[in-house]
Design an enzyme around this catalytic site. Structure first.
Site, PDB file in Angstrom:
ATOM      1  N   HIS A  97      13.893 -34.550  36.869  1.00 41.11           N
ATOM      2  CA  HIS A  97      14.768 -33.928  38.244  1.00 41.11           C
ATOM      3  C   HIS A  97      16.424 -33.238  38.297  1.00 41.11           C
ATOM      4  CE1 HIS A  97      10.427 -35.200  39.489  1.00 41.11           C
ATOM      5  NE2 HIS A  97      10.996 -36.580  39.216  1.00 41.11           N
ATOM      6  N   HIS A 189      12.281 -41.534  33.720  1.00 43.18           N
ATOM      7  CA  HIS A 189      12.006 -41.989  35.412  1.00 43.18           C
ATOM      8  C   HIS A 189      12.082 -42.758  36.178  1.00 43.18           C
ATOM      9  CE1 HIS A 189      10.507 -37.375  35.562  1.00 43.18           C
ATOM     10  NE2 HIS A 189      10.436 -37.357  34.429  1.00 43.18           N
ATOM     11  N   GLU A 266       8.553 -44.668  32.825  1.00 43.86           N
ATOM     12  CA  GLU A 266       8.848 -44.679  34.401  1.00 43.86           C
ATOM     13  C   GLU A 266       9.240 -46.571  34.716  1.00 43.86           C
ATOM     14  OE1 GLU A 266       8.563 -42.700  37.037  1.00 43.86           O
ATOM     15  OE2 GLU A 266       6.561 -41.878  36.174  1.00 43.86           O
TER      16      GLU A 266
END
Length: 301
Positions: A97, A189, A266
């Protein structure tokens, strides 16, 4: 796992035991988003890192204006190897992102080919209940990891070098790392899962053509990351995603288009209160970077 890796993990776990009673301080939330007048114009070129990041005498660290502070002493997740064991190696880091992605939905919604089908160029990412963004977490960890890897002699390619831009798209991120001929790469992430779910997950690629030659090596790298992360961060494996913290994914451009061993991690669930306390802690972010550097070094040796 080799004898050397077991010794290093034993050192890691032992160090954590000393600090096991330390409670990580919850971080403050990030500042409110800037006003429309102060938002930067959408761009991808300003966020691209050189494929050969030169060594610097001053370590690169996240901006003090956006990095969470804490009074908790840093966790000791492991020690940096002596010398420069990664000399001559190229490592790709993709901090997912970007901090200003929310300002340009039309850019994010454009469709790009991910190796199998089309998907959105990018997303805003998730955030904690207090408003601390995933984009900031990803960027902070990437900067700490950059410093650790350069200290070990690696060349590093980053897909973005700031947290105040938009993009680049996920297919461009994959291409940047591929073009650098990286020896290994990791996408950083944090998840936005169910509030009652905890833990980290390793997302591994599924063969789809472009990545066929790196499936086995990606799985081996993922195993190194998983075992090291589990032993040394205090974050459990995901209780809601995958099996024993491992998930095979065929819908992500970063994995589908990879031509080097690559996984996406993650690092925890930002929507879970316990995970959020860890994820927003500076000491935890530094420890995650240290652990990822150890896993990368072990894999490339």
């Amino acid at each position: 796992m080799t004898h050397g890796r077991r010794i290093r993990l034993q050192l890691v776990v032992g160090a954590l035991a000393v600090l096991g009673s330390t409670v990580l301080a919850a971080c403050s939330s990030t500042p409110s988003p800037p006003s429309a007048a102060s938002k930067s114009a959408p761009t991808t070129t300003s966020t691209l890192a050189s494929t050969a990041v030169p060594p610097s005498s001053t370590p690169t660290v996240p901006s003090t204006t956006t990095t969470t502070t804490t009074t908790t002493p840093p966790l000791t997740g492991g020690t940096r190897p002596a010398g420069q064991p990664l000399a001559g190696k190229i490592v790709g880091i993709d901090p997912g992102h970007n901090g200003q992605n929310y300002t340009d939905p039309s850019f994010l919604n454009q469709q790009v080919f991910n190796g199998r089908t089309e998907e959105d160029c990018d997303t805003t990412g998730t955030e904690t209940d207090s408003g601390y963004t995933e984009a900031q977490f990803n960027f902070n960890v990437a900067q700490y990891l950059l410093t650790d890897l350069k200290a070990e002699g690696a060349q590093v390619v980053l897909t973005r070098t700031t947290n105040d831009g938009v993009g680049p798209c996920v297919d461009q991120r994959a291409q940047l790392i591929n073009n650098a001929h990286a020896d290994v790469a990791i996408d950083i992430h944090a998840d936005g899962g169910p509030p009652d779910g905890r833990g980290f997950a390793i997302l591994e690629p599924v063969a789809d053509g472009p990545n066929d030659a790196v499936i086995s090596s990606s799985e081996a790298f993922g195993s190194d990351v998983r075992s090291t992360f589990l032993a040394a961060t205090g974050m459990p494996v995901s209780s809601y995603d995958g099996t024993n913290g491992v998930v095979a994914r065929n819908d992500l451009a970063g994995l589908n288009l990879a031509t080097e061993p690559k996984v996406l991690i993650e690092c925890g669930n930002m929507r879970n209160a316990a995970d959020a306390t860890l994820l927003t802690s500076t000491s935890f972010q530094q420890n995650v970077a240290r652990i990822l550097a150890i896993a990368i070094t072990d894999f490339l040796r």
